[in-house]
Design an enzyme around this catalytic site. Sequence first.
Site, mmCIF file in Angstrom:
data_model
loop_
_atom_site.group_PDB
_atom_site.id
_atom_site.type_symbol
_atom_site.label_atom_id
_atom_site.label_comp_id
_atom_site.label_asym_id
_atom_site.label_seq_id
_atom_site.Cartn_x
_atom_site.Cartn_y
_atom_site.Cartn_z
ATOM 1 N N LYS A 102 0.823 -1.211 0.000
ATOM 2 C CA LYS A 102 0.000 0.000 0.000
ATOM 3 C C LYS A 102 0.858 1.263 0.000
ATOM 4 O O LYS A 102 0.489 2.262 -0.606
ATOM 5 C CB LYS A 102 -0.948 0.016 1.197
ATOM 6 C CG LYS A 102 -2.084 -0.978 1.040
ATOM 7 C CD LYS A 102 -3.232 -0.716 1.983
ATOM 8 C CE LYS A 102 -4.376 -1.652 1.658
ATOM 9 N NZ LYS A 102 -5.502 -1.550 2.565
ATOM 10 N N LYS A 112 -4.721 -8.303 -6.608
ATOM 11 C CA LYS A 112 -5.935 -8.606 -5.837
ATOM 12 C C LYS A 112 -7.081 -7.661 -6.241
ATOM 13 O O LYS A 112 -6.844 -6.477 -6.464
ATOM 14 C CB LYS A 112 -5.595 -8.376 -4.351
ATOM 15 C CG LYS A 112 -6.604 -8.879 -3.375
ATOM 16 C CD LYS A 112 -6.214 -8.497 -1.952
ATOM 17 C CE LYS A 112 -6.598 -7.069 -1.622
ATOM 18 N NZ LYS A 112 -6.771 -6.772 -0.205
ATOM 19 N N LYS A 164 -11.168 -2.671 -3.321
ATOM 20 C CA LYS A 164 -12.125 -1.580 -3.435
ATOM 21 C C LYS A 164 -11.448 -0.253 -3.722
ATOM 22 O O LYS A 164 -12.085 0.683 -4.188
ATOM 23 C CB LYS A 164 -13.022 -1.499 -2.194
ATOM 24 C CG LYS A 164 -12.324 -1.397 -0.857
ATOM 25 C CD LYS A 164 -13.357 -1.214 0.250
ATOM 26 C CE LYS A 164 -13.438 -2.382 1.199
ATOM 27 N NZ LYS A 164 -12.261 -2.596 2.049
HETATM 28 N N1 AQP Z 1 -9.703 -9.813 -3.432
HETATM 29 C C1 AQP Z 1 -10.028 -10.430 -2.306
HETATM 30 N N2 AQP Z 1 -10.190 -11.776 -2.279
HETATM 31 C C2 AQP Z 1 -10.544 -12.414 -1.117
HETATM 32 N N3 AQP Z 1 -10.728 -11.762 0.052
HETATM 33 C C3 AQP Z 1 -10.570 -10.417 0.057
HETATM 34 N N4 AQP Z 1 -10.693 -9.494 1.028
HETATM 35 C C4 AQP Z 1 -10.432 -8.272 0.521
HETATM 36 N N5 AQP Z 1 -10.136 -8.363 -0.782
HETATM 37 C C5 AQP Z 1 -10.215 -9.694 -1.103
HETATM 38 C C6 AQP Z 1 -11.046 -9.811 2.416
HETATM 39 O O1 AQP Z 1 -12.059 -8.919 2.828
HETATM 40 C C7 AQP Z 1 -11.872 -8.617 4.217
HETATM 41 C C8 AQP Z 1 -11.885 -7.150 4.433
HETATM 42 O O2 AQP Z 1 -10.771 -6.541 3.849
HETATM 43 P P1 AQP Z 1 -10.559 -4.992 4.105
HETATM 44 O O3 AQP Z 1 -11.521 -4.210 3.329
HETATM 45 O O4 AQP Z 1 -10.576 -4.693 5.534
HETATM 46 O O5 AQP Z 1 -9.116 -4.719 3.618
HETATM 47 P P2 AQP Z 1 -8.377 -5.187 2.363
HETATM 48 O O6 AQP Z 1 -7.990 -6.610 2.516
HETATM 49 O O7 AQP Z 1 -7.274 -4.208 2.166
HETATM 50 O O8 AQP Z 1 -9.460 -5.080 1.201
HETATM 51 P P3 AQP Z 1 -9.458 -4.134 -0.018
HETATM 52 O O9 AQP Z 1 -10.735 -4.313 -0.774
HETATM 53 O O10 AQP Z 1 -8.204 -4.313 -0.800
HETATM 54 O O11 AQP Z 1 -9.526 -2.725 0.655
HETATM 55 P P4 AQP Z 1 -8.644 -1.464 0.354
HETATM 56 O O12 AQP Z 1 -8.703 -1.315 -1.131
HETATM 57 O O13 AQP Z 1 -9.320 -0.346 1.074
HETATM 58 O O14 AQP Z 1 -7.300 -1.754 0.859
HETATM 59 C C9 AQP Z 1 -10.559 -9.275 4.640
HETATM 60 O O15 AQP Z 1 -10.863 -10.479 5.294
HETATM 61 C C10 AQP Z 1 -9.871 -9.535 3.339
HETATM 62 O O16 AQP Z 1 -9.004 -10.650 3.411
#
Ligand code: AQP
Length: 350
Positions: A127, A210, A213
């Site tokens: 990040k 990955k 969002k």
């Molecule tokens: N692509 C993914 N595949 C499987 N699991 C996923 N998770 C997120 N993306 C995937 C799971 O969703 C939960 C919440 O994640 P989060 O929103 O707290 O943080 P993150 O993992 O950083 O998700 P994002 O969507 O990538 O958010 P941003 O973009 O804001 O950093 C976790 O259990 C995660 O494993």
Amino acid sequence: MTDAVQTPHVGQTRFTPRVFSGIQPSGGLTLGNYLGALKRFVQKQDEGIETIYCLVDLHAITTWQDPEKLRQQTREAAAGFIAAGIDPTRSILFNQSQVSAHAELGWVFNCVARLGWMNRMTQFKDKAGKNAENVSLGLYAYPSLMAADILLYHATQVPVGEDQKQHVELTRDIAAKFNHDYKVDFFPLTEPVIQGVATRVMSLRDGSKKMSKSDPSDQSRINLTDDADTIAAKFRKAKTDAGVLPDLPEALADRPEARNLVNIYAALADQSVEEVLAEYAGRGFGAFKPALVDLAVAKLAPISTEMKRLMDDPAEIDRILGDGANRADAIAQPILAKTLEIVGMIRSRR
Ligand code: AQP
């Protein structure tokens, strides 16, 4: 993929099974959040284990969030949880900042976690990228706040996607060091629960990234708020290769985009990858993508419709989050108080 989950114990202490997990309201919920996390959350609730689910708004502000949008995204994520099957009378559903004990225990854990441990966290490196000098201190400390989120409830299981495994391992390291340093059996060694065929859903534009969002390209992800036409258009445009689908999962190993779509199909259909390939082997994406679209629309459109209905009554969402926060606080406060007592803080307020 995993994991016979056992009740973790430290020394003589046995901890009652309890599930905690969270999602950042840092954007709209994605298909990755749904398959990697939310679907598992619902499954755990339906197993009858005590389940506590949190919209981790304190984590969200580790990167800039417009205040009004953050409120909107938090309500929308709450609606997404409920629409996906979380029942706020059976699970505790709340937003993190309404329970101040998270931040307080997070500070204690900042003093337990070691810099060397934080420096190994791959999500921070991903990040922060080349901009590491200019990201917030909060983004760096994120994993110790996450440990606090989990251990504040003595949670024994954390359902997460594959990308969060390292953070749950750090949570175990923090619990073990705290117990060791203070000679107590106070915090459990929490187990990550990483289950299903889509524990890492990839971007629809790039099979090596990955689905996220915060990806600048909306085409890279399916949002839980996307309508049927948008879901169809995104899958039709999803990057693939010119090959046909193989007989065996191993043959997808070096075809990341193809593997991703097959995994998504399998997870949405509650099938194994083998079962999907048994049906589609020898057929190209011209045949597979329309089937995937039909399945995704059938599974996701009702969630999106229900989310929209719930979003029409934001006061009711706020009421649910407030009620959840009260119930979470009742569990958290005695654990925080005991932690501060163990650490040596005077607790004399009446
Ligand atoms: N692509 C993914 N595949 C499987 N699991 C996923 N998770 C997120 N993306 C995937 C799971 O969703 C939960 C919440 O994640 P989060 O929103 O707290 O943080 P993150 O993992 O950083 O998700 P994002 O969507 O990538 O958010 P941003 O973009 O804001 O950093 C976790 O259990 C995660 O494993």
